[in-house]
Design an enzyme around this catalytic site. Sequence first.
Site, PDB file in Angstrom:
ATOM      1  NE  ARG A   1      -3.526   0.032   2.581  1.00  0.00           N
ATOM      2  CZ  ARG A   1      -3.999   0.331   3.796  1.00  0.00           C
ATOM      3  NH1 ARG A   1      -3.903  -0.550   4.783  1.00  0.00           N
ATOM      4  NH2 ARG A   1      -4.557   1.491   4.029  1.00  0.00           N
TER       5      ARG A   1
ATOM      6  CG  HIS B   1      -8.413   6.094  11.381  1.00  0.00           C
ATOM      7  ND1 HIS B   1      -9.406   5.704  10.503  1.00  0.00           N
ATOM      8  CD2 HIS B   1      -9.029   6.296  12.569  1.00  0.00           C
ATOM      9  CE1 HIS B   1     -10.575   5.685  11.138  1.00  0.00           C
ATOM     10  NE2 HIS B   1     -10.375   6.046  12.381  1.00  0.00           N
TER      11      HIS B   1
HETATM   12  C1  BJW Z   1     -16.459   7.780  -2.923  1.00  0.00           C
HETATM   13  C2  BJW Z   1     -15.795   7.739  -4.115  1.00  0.00           C
HETATM   14  C3  BJW Z   1     -15.588   8.953  -4.729  1.00  0.00           C
HETATM   15  C4  BJW Z   1     -15.916   5.750  -3.482  1.00  0.00           C
HETATM   16  N1  BJW Z   1     -16.034  10.067  -4.141  1.00  0.00           N
HETATM   17  N2  BJW Z   1     -16.904   8.899  -2.356  1.00  0.00           N
HETATM   18  C5  BJW Z   1     -19.165   2.195  18.338  1.00  0.00           C
HETATM   19  C6  BJW Z   1     -20.070   1.344  17.736  1.00  0.00           C
HETATM   20  C7  BJW Z   1     -19.647   0.146  17.142  1.00  0.00           C
HETATM   21  C8  BJW Z   1     -18.289  -0.196  17.133  1.00  0.00           C
HETATM   22  C9  BJW Z   1     -17.408   0.644  17.716  1.00  0.00           C
HETATM   23  C10 BJW Z   1     -17.825   1.824  18.317  1.00  0.00           C
HETATM   24  N3  BJW Z   1     -16.739   2.470  18.787  1.00  0.00           N
HETATM   25  C11 BJW Z   1     -15.643   1.736  18.485  1.00  0.00           C
HETATM   26  C12 BJW Z   1     -16.013   0.623  17.841  1.00  0.00           C
HETATM   27  C13 BJW Z   1     -15.120  -0.459  17.327  1.00  0.00           C
HETATM   28  C14 BJW Z   1     -14.445  -0.096  16.019  1.00  0.00           C
HETATM   29  C15 BJW Z   1     -15.510   0.131  14.959  1.00  0.00           C
HETATM   30  O1  BJW Z   1     -15.870   1.223  14.593  1.00  0.00           O
HETATM   31  N4  BJW Z   1     -16.016  -0.955  14.392  1.00  0.00           N
HETATM   32  C16 BJW Z   1     -17.037  -0.854  13.352  1.00  0.00           C
HETATM   33  C17 BJW Z   1     -16.500  -1.420  12.043  1.00  0.00           C
HETATM   34  C18 BJW Z   1     -18.276  -1.552  13.827  1.00  0.00           C
HETATM   35  N5  BJW Z   1     -13.619   1.096  16.170  1.00  0.00           N
HETATM   36  C19 BJW Z   1     -12.375   1.008  16.638  1.00  0.00           C
HETATM   37  O2  BJW Z   1     -11.882  -0.058  16.954  1.00  0.00           O
HETATM   38  C20 BJW Z   1     -11.578   2.296  16.775  1.00  0.00           C
HETATM   39  N6  BJW Z   1     -10.997   2.340  18.067  1.00  0.00           N
HETATM   40  C21 BJW Z   1     -11.687   2.714  19.157  1.00  0.00           C
HETATM   41  O3  BJW Z   1     -12.775   3.232  19.090  1.00  0.00           O
HETATM   42  O4  BJW Z   1     -11.024   2.482  20.346  1.00  0.00           O
HETATM   43  C22 BJW Z   1     -11.807   2.407  21.526  1.00  0.00           C
HETATM   44  C23 BJW Z   1     -12.752   1.194  21.434  1.00  0.00           C
HETATM   45  C24 BJW Z   1     -12.312  -0.009  20.922  1.00  0.00           C
HETATM   46  C25 BJW Z   1     -13.180  -1.118  20.842  1.00  0.00           C
HETATM   47  C26 BJW Z   1     -14.519  -0.981  21.261  1.00  0.00           C
HETATM   48  C27 BJW Z   1     -14.959   0.245  21.754  1.00  0.00           C
HETATM   49  C28 BJW Z   1     -14.058   1.338  21.861  1.00  0.00           C
HETATM   50  C29 BJW Z   1     -10.397   2.305  15.813  1.00  0.00           C
HETATM   51  C30 BJW Z   1     -10.804   2.392  14.394  1.00  0.00           C
HETATM   52  C31 BJW Z   1      -9.558   2.351  13.518  1.00  0.00           C
HETATM   53  C32 BJW Z   1      -9.891   2.192  12.057  1.00  0.00           C
HETATM   54  N7  BJW Z   1      -8.707   1.885  11.344  1.00  0.00           N
HETATM   55  C33 BJW Z   1      -8.796   1.690   9.905  1.00  0.00           C
HETATM   56  C34 BJW Z   1      -7.452   1.137   9.407  1.00  0.00           C
HETATM   57  C35 BJW Z   1      -6.402   2.235   9.348  1.00  0.00           C
HETATM   58  C36 BJW Z   1      -5.120   1.738   8.801  1.00  0.00           C
HETATM   59  C37 BJW Z   1      -5.218   1.269   7.371  1.00  0.00           C
HETATM   60  O5  BJW Z   1      -5.634   2.023   6.471  1.00  0.00           O
HETATM   61  O6  BJW Z   1      -4.859   0.121   7.151  1.00  0.00           O
HETATM   62  O7  BJW Z   1      -9.115   2.927   9.267  1.00  0.00           O
HETATM   63  S1  BJW Z   1     -10.157   0.634   9.426  1.00  0.00           S
HETATM   64  C38 BJW Z   1     -10.576   1.525   7.953  1.00  0.00           C
HETATM   65  O8  BJW Z   1     -11.894   2.077   8.048  1.00  0.00           O
HETATM   66  C39 BJW Z   1      -9.577   2.690   7.897  1.00  0.00           C
HETATM   67  C40 BJW Z   1     -10.464   3.795   7.437  1.00  0.00           C
HETATM   68  O9  BJW Z   1      -9.904   5.045   7.800  1.00  0.00           O
HETATM   69  C41 BJW Z   1     -11.767   3.500   8.124  1.00  0.00           C
HETATM   70  C42 BJW Z   1     -12.958   4.131   7.479  1.00  0.00           C
HETATM   71  O10 BJW Z   1     -13.099   3.675   6.162  1.00  0.00           O
HETATM   72  P1  BJW Z   1     -13.605   4.702   5.070  1.00  0.00           P
HETATM   73  O11 BJW Z   1     -12.604   5.785   4.918  1.00  0.00           O
HETATM   74  O12 BJW Z   1     -14.978   5.107   5.366  1.00  0.00           O
HETATM   75  O13 BJW Z   1     -13.485   3.818   3.723  1.00  0.00           O
HETATM   76  P2  BJW Z   1     -14.501   2.734   3.148  1.00  0.00           P
HETATM   77  O14 BJW Z   1     -13.717   1.922   2.179  1.00  0.00           O
HETATM   78  O15 BJW Z   1     -15.223   2.039   4.201  1.00  0.00           O
HETATM   79  O16 BJW Z   1     -15.583   3.608   2.357  1.00  0.00           O
HETATM   80  C43 BJW Z   1     -15.248   4.359   1.202  1.00  0.00           C
HETATM   81  C44 BJW Z   1     -16.463   5.188   0.818  1.00  0.00           C
HETATM   82  O17 BJW Z   1     -16.090   6.032  -0.257  1.00  0.00           O
HETATM   83  C45 BJW Z   1     -17.666   4.360   0.324  1.00  0.00           C
HETATM   84  O18 BJW Z   1     -18.848   4.805   1.004  1.00  0.00           O
HETATM   85  C46 BJW Z   1     -17.766   4.689  -1.157  1.00  0.00           C
HETATM   86  O19 BJW Z   1     -19.111   4.742  -1.639  1.00  0.00           O
HETATM   87  C47 BJW Z   1     -17.163   6.052  -1.189  1.00  0.00           C
HETATM   88  N8  BJW Z   1     -16.557   6.420  -2.457  1.00  0.00           N
HETATM   89  N9  BJW Z   1     -15.503   6.375  -4.385  1.00  0.00           N
HETATM   90  C48 BJW Z   1     -16.702   9.963  -2.936  1.00  0.00           C
HETATM   91  N10 BJW Z   1     -14.962   8.991  -5.904  1.00  0.00           N
END
Ligand code: BJW
Length: 246
Positions: free
Chosen positions: A73, A122
Amino acid sequence: MAAALISAALLERLAGAQHVLALTGAGISAESGVPTFRDAQTGPWAKYRAEDLATPEAFTANPRLVWDWYEWRRQLVAQAEPNPGHHALVTLQRRLPRFTLVTQNVDGLHARAGSRAVVELHGSIAQNLCFAEGTPVDEPAPGDSVPPLCPDCGAFLRPGVVWFGESLPPQALQRAEEAAQTCDIVLSIGTSSLVHPAAGLPLLAKRHGAYVVEVNPTSTPLTPHADLVLAGPAGLVLPELVRLLW
Ligand code: BJW
């Protein structure tokens, strides 16, 4: 197409806004050729889900696999260039009284486009950390180890990103939450709004009275809560917004 989506009411709101918050996700970099997080992966990575690699558990179980994925990546990101969506946000930051850019992306493309004071929720793929101590490491210990080793304690190095289950950098999260509580308009751009706490920021802003605009060709859990949805690619919608504003 993009111009048809942008209403005069939105332009009026933006022109009068004191503080705009933009929250970006992987979609804004898609038009730079960086795959989104939840896109199917390609080549040697096609059999893995990104969600299963971006965890401390995956790194503990198979450090080489996860390290190699990030190296792959890193090469993609190094070859990518910021696109018109990134550049439009630079213009908004220059021209609006207050503009906070919060990103979930780890690719550094906002800063390369010229955005300042980007809040990276992140982390950054360009950084390495000691896996044992979490400290930033610029130069690994000499040797051929993959992953490379920490020069201080000999533990593996890991990418400086936030994996599932890990805490976000507290200062970055605090700045993002403060912006959500004080902005007049929040633009949620190119994010699936699935990952918390980032996904909660537009809703926090809405509870504090902000107008919520989503820019995404596909609907997300935020869509029913948005005041306006600009359902197109960020690389078209954002430059058009800037063109109509100024
Ligand atoms: C376009 C387009 C174009 C396409 N124009 N648009 C509350 C509720 C439920 C769960 C939790 C909660 N709080 C915490 C959690 C647990 C967890 C979580 O959220 N889980 C869910 C999946 C359910 N969160 C965590 O663990 C976080 N930590 C935390 O809260 O610590 C305390 C805690 C822990 C555990 C329990 C409770 C509290 C940490 C989250 C870290 C996320 N890390 C990642 C990896 C980063 C490193 C890497 O890149 O490898 O971050 S995961 C991944 O998802 C990455 C992204 O930043 C993140 C978001 O993804 P994003 O950017 O939205 O991308 P996509 O691919 O999902 O979507 C792309 C979008 O673009 C799509 O909608 C397309 O339609 C659109 N698109 N082309 C505009 N041209």
